[in-house]
Design an enzyme around this catalytic site. Structure first.
Site, PDB file in Angstrom:
ATOM      1  N   SER A 177       3.630 -14.950 -21.191  1.00 17.69           N
ATOM      2  CA  SER A 177       5.339 -15.662 -20.113  1.00 17.69           C
ATOM      3  C   SER A 177       5.922 -14.746 -20.129  1.00 17.69           C
ATOM      4  O   SER A 177       5.493 -13.773 -20.263  1.00 17.69           O
ATOM      5  CB  SER A 177       5.845 -16.355 -21.233  1.00 17.69           C
ATOM      6  N   ASN A 178       6.971 -14.522 -20.011  1.00 20.69           N
ATOM      7  CA  ASN A 178       8.316 -13.580 -19.708  1.00 20.69           C
ATOM      8  C   ASN A 178       9.582 -14.459 -20.355  1.00 20.69           C
ATOM      9  O   ASN A 178       9.550 -15.275 -21.124  1.00 20.69           O
ATOM     10  CB  ASN A 178       8.236 -12.895 -18.041  1.00 20.69           C
TER      11      ASN A 178
END
Ligand code: C5P
Length: 214
Positions: free
Chosen positions: A19-20
């Protein structure tokens, strides 16, 4: 007005994902500014831990980039403005494991495949809609945002250098420049995300109004 927000998650196995750092703050601010300005706002949101703004017309919670694309496709016809604030994961594991990968089974490498570019996938159905994108850059924000705007056929792009103090992820302020295809970039000072969101919504609404006028 259709707004996307937050990150997406791309699962490696049932408990792990790529993810980020997106927290959804900028997208939620855009949605809130839209509601305040009297728009019906549908928010399509990746996994975040903050409360969505009140007064939304609809809220779709999604997980992966492909889920987000499907949710936006389903609502595109309805909207006159799309603001793509979400930090979509550009790639995902090619073959997520069906069960948790044990320590002893650690794969030596993780094969990745590209996710769909959501703006590009929606572009053929754009019609008269106003499409606004974001460009989170690490240096050279305005130049690379300008080419991104052209490449993605956007009506507006909001460029910010996420390495600047007070800008980007997990803070309540942002320092950005707004670019449109036929005006010089408007560099804005550091300000709360809600104020930047109001400017974005106002400019996008003006573009949409101008298109509606005969
Ligand atoms: O190319 P880049 O990811 O920097 O472009 C950012 C813009 O494109 C953002 O508005 C983001 O929401 C959108 N985007 C997208 N689909 C992706 C990646 C980004 O629509 N797979």
């Amino acid at each position: 007005m259709l707004v996307s927000a937050g990150p997406t998650r791309e699962f490696v196995d049932p408990v792990r994902f790529l993810s980020n750092r997106s927290t959804g703050r900028m997208g939620f601010a855009v949605a809130r500014a839209g509601v305040e300005a009297g728009h019906e706002v549908a928010l399509v949101c990746g996994p975040v831990s903050i409360e969505p703004p009140s007064g939304l017309f609809a809220l779709d919670n999604v997980v992966s980039a492909r889920d987000m694309l499907a949710a936006l496709e389903a609502r595109l016809e309805w909207c006159d403005i799309l603001v793509m604030t979400a930090a979509v994961a550009d790639f995902r594991p090619e073959a997520p494991a069906a069960r948790k990968i044990r320590k002893g089974e650690m794969p030596e490498c993780l094969r990745l495949v590209p996710n769909p570019d959501i703006l590009a996938a929606l572009a053929p159905r754009k019609g008269d809609r106003v499409f606004v994108g974001f460009a989170a850059e690490t240096g050279d924000a305005v130049d690379s945002a300008a080419s991104k705007m052209r490449r993605k056929g956007l009506d507006m792009i909001v460029a910010n250098d996420v390495t600047r103090p007070g800008a980007g992820f997990a803070v309540d302020t942002n320092e950005a420049a707004i670019l449109t295809p036929d005006a010089p970039p408007q560099a804005l000072p550091l300000m709360p995300k809600i104020e930047l969101a109001r400017i974005i919504v106002d400019r996008a609404a003006r573009l949409a109004d101008a298109r509606r006028r005969p």
